[in-house]
Design a protein around this motif. Structure first.
Motif, short mmCIF file in Angstrom:
data_model
loop_
_atom_site.label_atom_id
_atom_site.label_comp_id
_atom_site.label_asym_id
_atom_site.label_seq_id
_atom_site.Cartn_x
_atom_site.Cartn_y
_atom_site.Cartn_z
N PRO A 150 0.39 -1.22 0.01
CA PRO A 150 -0.21 -0.12 -0.13
C PRO A 150 1.21 0.98 0.36
O PRO A 150 0.47 2.22 -0.38
CB PRO A 150 -0.74 -0.16 1.23
CG PRO A 150 -0.51 -2.33 1.43
CD PRO A 150 0.42 -1.61 0.74
N GLY A 151 2.35 1.31 0.89
CA GLY A 151 2.62 2.49 0.80
C GLY A 151 3.86 2.42 -0.51
O GLY A 151 4.83 3.05 -0.01
N ARG A 152 4.30 1.07 -1.03
CA ARG A 152 4.87 1.12 -1.65
C ARG A 152 6.46 0.68 -1.02
O ARG A 152 7.09 1.38 -1.78
CB ARG A 152 5.12 2.17 -2.93
CG ARG A 152 3.80 2.88 -3.75
CD ARG A 152 4.24 3.12 -4.75
NE ARG A 152 3.40 3.39 -5.49
CZ ARG A 152 3.12 4.42 -6.74
NH1 ARG A 152 3.82 4.72 -7.27
NH2 ARG A 152 2.84 4.79 -7.59
N GLU A 153 6.28 0.25 0.20
CA GLU A 153 7.68 0.07 0.52
C GLU A 153 8.00 -1.32 1.01
O GLU A 153 9.66 -1.61 1.45
CB GLU A 153 7.37 1.00 2.13
CG GLU A 153 7.24 2.27 2.43
CD GLU A 153 5.44 2.05 3.13
OE1 GLU A 153 5.02 3.63 3.48
OE2 GLU A 153 4.77 1.70 2.61
N ALA A 184 -6.10 1.20 4.22
CA ALA A 184 -5.57 0.20 5.88
C ALA A 184 -4.27 -0.76 5.36
O ALA A 184 -4.22 -1.13 4.47
CB ALA A 184 -6.59 -0.67 6.50
N SER A 185 -3.74 -1.08 6.35
CA SER A 185 -2.56 -2.37 6.47
C SER A 185 -2.51 -2.97 7.79
O SER A 185 -2.63 -2.07 8.70
CB SER A 185 -1.40 -2.00 5.18
OG SER A 185 -0.42 -1.35 6.03
N LYS A 186 -1.61 -3.81 8.05
CA LYS A 186 -1.81 -4.58 9.45
C LYS A 186 -0.48 -4.11 9.98
O LYS A 186 0.32 -4.75 11.43
CB LYS A 186 -0.97 -5.67 9.41
CG LYS A 186 -0.26 -6.82 8.13
CD LYS A 186 -0.05 -8.14 7.86
CE LYS A 186 1.19 -8.82 7.65
NZ LYS A 186 2.00 -7.87 5.86
N GLU A 187 0.77 -3.24 9.21
CA GLU A 187 1.97 -2.79 9.71
C GLU A 187 1.94 -1.97 11.76
O GLU A 187 3.09 -1.76 12.01
CB GLU A 187 2.55 -1.70 8.81
CG GLU A 187 3.74 -3.81 8.09
CD GLU A 187 2.72 -3.32 6.66
OE1 GLU A 187 2.72 -4.82 5.94
OE2 GLU A 187 1.66 -2.36 6.87
N ARG A 221 2.79 3.30 8.84
CA ARG A 221 3.19 2.43 8.20
C ARG A 221 4.72 2.72 7.95
O ARG A 221 5.84 1.76 7.69
CB ARG A 221 2.17 2.64 7.23
CG ARG A 221 3.40 1.66 6.10
CD ARG A 221 1.79 1.14 5.67
NE ARG A 221 1.22 2.36 4.19
CZ ARG A 221 -0.78 2.51 4.51
NH1 ARG A 221 -0.98 1.29 4.21
NH2 ARG A 221 -0.69 3.15 3.91
N ILE A 222 5.02 3.87 7.51
CA ILE A 222 6.16 3.97 6.85
C ILE A 222 6.95 4.70 7.81
O ILE A 222 8.21 4.34 7.67
CB ILE A 222 6.26 5.89 6.45
CG1 ILE A 222 7.84 6.11 5.15
CG2 ILE A 222 5.92 7.12 7.56
CD1 ILE A 222 7.57 6.88 4.37
N ASP A 223 7.13 4.78 8.96
CA ASP A 223 7.90 4.44 10.70
C ASP A 223 8.18 2.70 10.60
O ASP A 223 8.95 2.66 10.70
CB ASP A 223 6.70 4.89 11.74
CG ASP A 223 7.41 4.64 12.91
OD1 ASP A 223 8.64 5.62 12.85
OD2 ASP A 223 7.60 3.42 13.55
N TYR A 224 7.36 2.29 10.60
CA TYR A 224 7.05 0.31 10.53
C TYR A 224 8.46 0.17 9.74
O TYR A 224 9.57 -1.13 9.72
CB TYR A 224 6.27 0.15 10.26
CG TYR A 224 6.54 -1.47 10.21
CD1 TYR A 224 6.31 -2.20 10.79
CD2 TYR A 224 6.08 -2.07 8.83
CE1 TYR A 224 6.51 -3.81 11.15
CE2 TYR A 224 6.31 -3.85 8.35
CZ TYR A 224 7.02 -4.42 9.87
OH TYR A 224 6.80 -5.89 8.98
N PHE A 225 8.13 0.22 8.38
CA PHE A 225 9.47 0.35 6.55
C PHE A 225 10.89 1.00 7.27
O PHE A 225 11.75 0.16 6.86
CB PHE A 225 9.01 0.28 5.58
CG PHE A 225 7.51 -0.69 5.54
CD1 PHE A 225 8.40 -1.29 5.06
CD2 PHE A 225 6.22 -0.63 5.37
CE1 PHE A 225 7.04 -2.67 4.65
CE2 PHE A 225 5.25 -1.56 4.87
CZ PHE A 225 6.10 -2.49 4.67
#
Length: 490
Positions: A150-153, A184-187, A221-225
């Motif tokens: 979803p965030g292309r990461e 939305a996503s699970k990260e 989400r970008i924090d997770y990746f």
């Protein structure tokens, strides 16, 4: 006899030490060039991270990055608009000097590309995720990926795993978080509307809170990746000599933020971690422009700068956080769905904005559509807005705006007409005039018109990009940076 041999041995030792010392003093020992990972967020304002003081957005990995590196508190973009901001970063040039100063305009061939300079120097270069600069910019990368998830990461860590191991690398990792529409996503753990901090220029209601909560989720989400990248660098044993830089292309996608020249739109989070050279836990208040990112990477890699680059390296700030590289940071607001021509200069404690077309509202799609914008317009039509919520509806607008940032962090109180601040107004106006002339900036006579209909106004003409800022002066061929330090003001 024994004494004599001891004396000779001593003399030989002294001579050997002398020769070795002379050799090392005459030969420069060059450390291995650092790997470089640039993480590019989309539509994230500077203070929407925990390490910048936000009380409820969950960004543990970006907070870790700041704890282990250097956080910049005065970093400014050259424009608060997606594609021209990216084109400005990759060239180290102001938007009107790139030939791509408006949204969705591709970077013309022949512009300098700092990743190509790294590539020519032996770096393996990668871009993954959002690109938005046109095909020419992609020629500077060995590997081009549209990204995954979803965030292309989701392919960032595999890229690090599969890279060539015999050369330094540069990664341009560009997320689409937190650009609308929300995904939305699970990260991450979803944020709740009750956790939201509503800025005073928005309506504090359920619609706005839900909208902001979903924006927070995208940042998580970008924090997770980002955390996944840091863990992979550790696992490969290369974290020590890998420079990781995080920043964003423009401000949050909400009214009075994206496209705008207030801090909510033009100021960016900027964090650098490089354990081999940067002391952990530092904070720099030095003024930085996004123009300066490319030349800094070239500097730390030992690559000679290109004369076309208008930015300056902040390599010395990485080692001395209180060092100064500039007194002025300039920014533009050009066409982004709606016609616009504003210019900004930030210097010291002051921010100055000049508007070429004050007769029109200062609009962005995010000011009209989506829940937070729609609620704002409903309240405006009902006559229920307070003074701080009325900005996007002003018509006409001030031709000049002046703000003292430390006392007015939201830029609510325009001091341009107050005699007590006339000297500061004149100083910044002069700096902007000089920058305009030296960089070849222009106000188009046949500007690109609105693409979307303005509320309450007639349908715009059939859309096409027309004359753009700088065209009349052939600004694409101009390399002068304008004033950087106060001493350069005529």
């Amino acid at each position: 006899m024994q004494v004599r041999f001891s004396s000779l041995n001593h003399l030989f030792c002294l001579l050997a030490i002398f020769l070795l010392t002379s050799f090392f003093q005459s030969e420069r020992i060059v450390a291995a060039p650092p790997n470089i990972v640039m993480i590019f967020a989309d539509d994230v304002s500077w203070n929407d991270l925990g390490c910048y003081g936000h009380p409820s957005i969950r960004t543990p990995n970006l907070d870790r990055l700041a704890k282990e590196g250097l956080r910049f508190d005065n970093a400014y973009l050259t424009i608060s608009s997606c594609s021209p901001s990216r084109c400005s970063v990759i060239t180290g040039r102001y938007p009107h000097n790139t030939g791509a100063p408006e949204l969705h305009t591709p970077l013309p061939e022949g512009q300098v590309l700092f990743p190509q300079l790294l590539r020519d120097a032996g770096y393996y270069t990668v871009i993954s995720g959002k690109q938005h600069m046109g095909n020419y910019a992609l020629t500077s990368f060995d590997l081009v990926s549209k990204g995954k998830g979803p965030g292309r990461e989701a392919d960032w860590v595999p890229i690090l795993k599969e890279r060539p191991k015999d050369k330094p690398f540069f990664c341009w990792f560009a997320s689409v978080d937190a650009h609308r529409a929300w995904q939305a996503s699970k990260e991450y753990q979803p944020h709740q509307p009750s956790e939201v901090v509503v800025p005073p220029y928005l309506i504090d209601c359920e619609e706005t809170r839900r909208d902001l909560a979903q924006y927070y989720d995208e940042i998580s989400r970008i924090d997770y990746f980002t955390g996944q990248i840091l863990d992979e660098l550790d696992a490969q044993g290369i974290a020590e000599n890998t420079l990781v830089l995080f920043f964003a292309d423009n401000g949050r996608p909400f009214p009075r933020c994206k496209t705008r020249l207030y801090d909510s739109g033009i100021k960016t989070p900027l964090i650098v971690r490089w354990p081999a050279a940067v002391k952990a836990g530092g904070v720099s208040h030095s003024l930085i422009s996004s123009l300066d990112i490319g030349p800094t990477f070239l500097d730390v890699a030992g690559v000679a700068p290109d004369k076309r680059i208008q930015g300056v390296s902040f390599e010395k700030v990485l080692k001395q956080p209180d060092a100064k590289i500039r007194d002025f940071a300039f920014a533009e607001h050009n066409w982004h769905v709606f016609k616009a021509h504003e210019r900004m200069v930030r210097s010291g404690d002051w921010l100055y904005i000049r508007n070429a077309w004050p007769e029109q509202r200062n609009l962005c799609v995010e000011s009209i559509e989506f829940p937070s914008g729609e609620v704002l317009w409903d309240r405006f039509n009902a006559g229920k807005l307070n003074e701080r919520q009325q900005d996007v509806f002003l018509k006409p607008r001030p031709r000049e705006e002046l703000y003292r940032v430390s006392k007015d962090p939201y830029q609510f109180h325009n001091l341009a007409l107050q005699p007590a601040h006339a000297a500061e107004l004149a100083r910044l106006s002069k700096a902007l005039d000089q920058w305009t002339v030296q960089t070849g900036d222009t106000i188009p006579e046949n500007p690109t018109p609105d693409r979307n209909q303005r509320p309450g106004e007639p349908e715009p003409p059939e859309f096409e990009h027309r004359e753009m800022p700088g065209d009349a002066k052939q600004a694409q061929k101009i390399n002068a940076p304008g004033p950087v330090l106060s001493s350069s003001i005529d």
